[in-house]
Design a protein around this motif. Structure first.
Motif, PDB file in Angstrom:
ATOM      1  N   ALA A  47       2.659  37.154  53.254  1.00 27.03           N
ATOM      2  CA  ALA A  47       1.263  37.244  52.872  1.00 27.03           C
ATOM      3  C   ALA A  47       1.102  36.573  51.510  1.00 27.03           C
ATOM      4  O   ALA A  47       2.026  36.568  50.696  1.00 27.03           O
TER       5      ALA A  47
ATOM      6  N   MET B 298      13.500  36.891  51.962  1.00 20.77           N
ATOM      7  CA  MET B 298      13.199  37.700  53.140  1.00 20.77           C
ATOM      8  C   MET B 298      14.462  38.141  53.873  1.00 20.77           C
ATOM      9  O   MET B 298      14.564  39.277  54.329  1.00 20.77           O
TER      10      MET B 298
ATOM     11  N   ASN C 166       1.900  30.289  55.121  1.00 24.08           N
ATOM     12  CA  ASN C 166       2.007  29.936  56.534  1.00 24.08           C
ATOM     13  C   ASN C 166       3.434  29.557  56.911  1.00 24.08           C
ATOM     14  O   ASN C 166       3.922  29.936  57.969  1.00 24.08           O
ATOM     15  N   ARG C 167       4.068  28.823  56.050  1.00 21.57           N
ATOM     16  CA  ARG C 167       5.414  28.346  56.361  1.00 21.57           C
ATOM     17  C   ARG C 167       6.460  29.454  56.374  1.00 21.57           C
ATOM     18  O   ARG C 167       7.455  29.381  57.069  1.00 21.57           O
ATOM     19  N   THR C 168       6.255  30.469  55.557  1.00 24.43           N
ATOM     20  CA  THR C 168       7.248  31.544  55.474  1.00 24.43           C
ATOM     21  C   THR C 168       6.848  32.769  56.294  1.00 24.43           C
ATOM     22  O   THR C 168       7.701  33.583  56.640  1.00 24.43           O
ATOM     23  N   GLY C 169       5.546  32.898  56.557  1.00 24.40           N
ATOM     24  CA  GLY C 169       5.082  34.089  57.239  1.00 24.40           C
ATOM     25  C   GLY C 169       4.784  35.224  56.270  1.00 24.40           C
ATOM     26  O   GLY C 169       4.392  36.313  56.676  1.00 24.40           O
TER      27      GLY C 169
ATOM     28  N   LEU D  62      13.583  27.861  58.095  1.00 29.73           N
ATOM     29  CA  LEU D  62      12.918  28.429  59.267  1.00 29.73           C
ATOM     30  C   LEU D  62      13.363  27.654  60.499  1.00 29.73           C
ATOM     31  O   LEU D  62      14.098  26.680  60.416  1.00 29.73           O
TER      32      LEU D  62
ATOM     33  N   SER E 119      12.518  32.226  51.918  1.00 31.57           N
ATOM     34  CA  SER E 119      13.200  32.617  53.156  1.00 31.57           C
ATOM     35  C   SER E 119      14.440  33.428  52.818  1.00 31.57           C
ATOM     36  O   SER E 119      14.748  34.439  53.457  1.00 31.57           O
TER      37      SER E 119
ATOM     38  N   TYR F 211       5.383  41.007  57.712  1.00 29.66           N
ATOM     39  CA  TYR F 211       5.247  39.851  58.567  1.00 29.66           C
ATOM     40  C   TYR F 211       6.621  39.404  59.030  1.00 29.66           C
ATOM     41  O   TYR F 211       7.556  39.341  58.246  1.00 29.66           O
ATOM     42  N   LEU F 212       6.730  39.118  60.281  1.00 32.35           N
ATOM     43  CA  LEU F 212       8.018  38.668  60.792  1.00 32.35           C
ATOM     44  C   LEU F 212       8.063  37.160  60.805  1.00 32.35           C
ATOM     45  O   LEU F 212       7.076  36.482  61.066  1.00 32.35           O
ATOM     46  N   MET F 213       9.206  36.687  60.468  1.00 31.65           N
ATOM     47  CA  MET F 213       9.325  35.245  60.234  1.00 31.65           C
ATOM     48  C   MET F 213       9.453  34.411  61.496  1.00 31.65           C
ATOM     49  O   MET F 213       9.699  34.875  62.566  1.00 31.65           O
TER      50      MET F 213
ATOM     51  N   GLN G 207       5.293  30.559  62.646  1.00 33.80           N
ATOM     52  CA  GLN G 207       4.536  29.333  62.390  1.00 33.80           C
ATOM     53  C   GLN G 207       5.392  28.172  61.881  1.00 33.80           C
ATOM     54  O   GLN G 207       4.892  27.150  61.437  1.00 33.80           O
TER      55      GLN G 207
ATOM     56  N   TYR H  81      16.162  34.648  61.555  1.00 34.92           N
ATOM     57  CA  TYR H  81      14.734  34.874  61.582  1.00 34.92           C
ATOM     58  C   TYR H  81      14.278  35.690  62.770  1.00 34.92           C
ATOM     59  O   TYR H  81      13.117  36.016  62.902  1.00 34.92           O
TER      60      TYR H  81
END
Lengths: 154, 154
Positions: free
Chosen positions: A19, A56, A14-17, B122, A53, B143-145, B148, B128
């Motif tokens: 999966a 990504m 959830n925190r990073t987005g 984040l 992060s 998934y794009l950051m 959330q 991001y």
DNA sequence: ATAATTCCTAAAGCTAACTTTACCTCAAGC
DNA sequence: GCTTGAGGTAAAGTTAGCTTTAGGAATTAT
């Protein structure tokens, strides 16, 4: 219960987005190394959010996971990386990025020359020189052009 | 026998530096459409050398085969493409390339800001924002950051 | 206490861009 | 005329980066 500084894979997702499956995959690739609780579930630490992060962001820049693992290896092992540590590896990163941009720009300029001459044929065309844009991905050998070229009129 | 303007797959492979298997694959992808002789063997024409050369160059620039097929579709169907035709599609091509370079450059500049603030977390971090460097390859959703993100201190 | 979540592993699937393998046919050389 | 090399097809394998599926086990919520 999630203790302070210990987070579950779902929370990290959830925190990073990312999966959940991607995070597990990253573990197999050595990009994160969570501990396990009594029940065998992964327990990440808060700094793993920043770590992923970074992964990504690096991917956005086109780096492979292998390359990212190498870069992450330069972080201190004995303590949680701090802002300065991240800044340092980001800078190395930037240097590589600059090179990539330059390589792409050089390639573009060559294309300009070829637009001018309308050649796009083997021989003589600057685009056939293999010395640019390193990252060849995908399987198998990539043959480099220009070596057996003979008849320029095609 | 190889008649003037009719070439075999092996000859084409030698002239372009591509593997025979790659050329066959390109045919399945609609990048070349050779005729067949009486014995069922592929007969390419000389201009296919330039066509495949274009494919190789486009790949150097990072275009996918799908995208290349689209671009090739803009060539005239009723006659052998001439130098001007190639120049035209090369120019469209250049425009896309410019965009790519700019996107990468913007991304790099954002990284500069982040090196300055040492954030890489984040929230708030310019990196991001998903609006950059289009080409996401490989399977599945990316998934794009940032959506959330909640606690900025990690 | 029980149902609903979340997590776990292992294996298989997916896309891109090809290569490799297996097996058969055509074409060229002597 | 026959051997050999070039070609042909179909199917499976490869790499990267994940997702999906199947079938359990641990947590959390009620």
């Amino acid at each position: 219960m999630e203790r302070r500084n210990e987070i579950s894979i779902g929370t990290l997702a959830n925190r990073t987005g990312l999966a959940v499956s991607a995070i597990r995959y990253y573990e197999t690739q050595g990009l994160v190394a969570p501990e396990r609780n009594a029940g065998g579930q992964r327990r990440f630490i808060r700094s793993d959010i920043r770590r992923l992060s970074f992964v990504m962001i690096a991917q956005k820049f086109g780096f492979t996971l292998d390359r990212i693992r190498e870069v992450l290896g330069r972080l201190p092992q004995n303590r949680t990386p701090n802002a300065k540590d991240w800044t340092e590896i980001s800078q190395d990163f930037r240097a590589e990025l600059d090179e990539q941009i330059e390589a792409l720009t050089r390639l573009r300029d060559k294309l300009d020359g070829c637009i001018g001459c309308g050649c796009l044929s083997l021989d003589r065309c600057a685009l056939y020189n293999p010395d640019d844009v390193a990252a060849q991905k995908g399987a198998g050998p990539r043959y480099l052009m220009g070596d057996q070229a003979t008849r320029p009129e095609d």
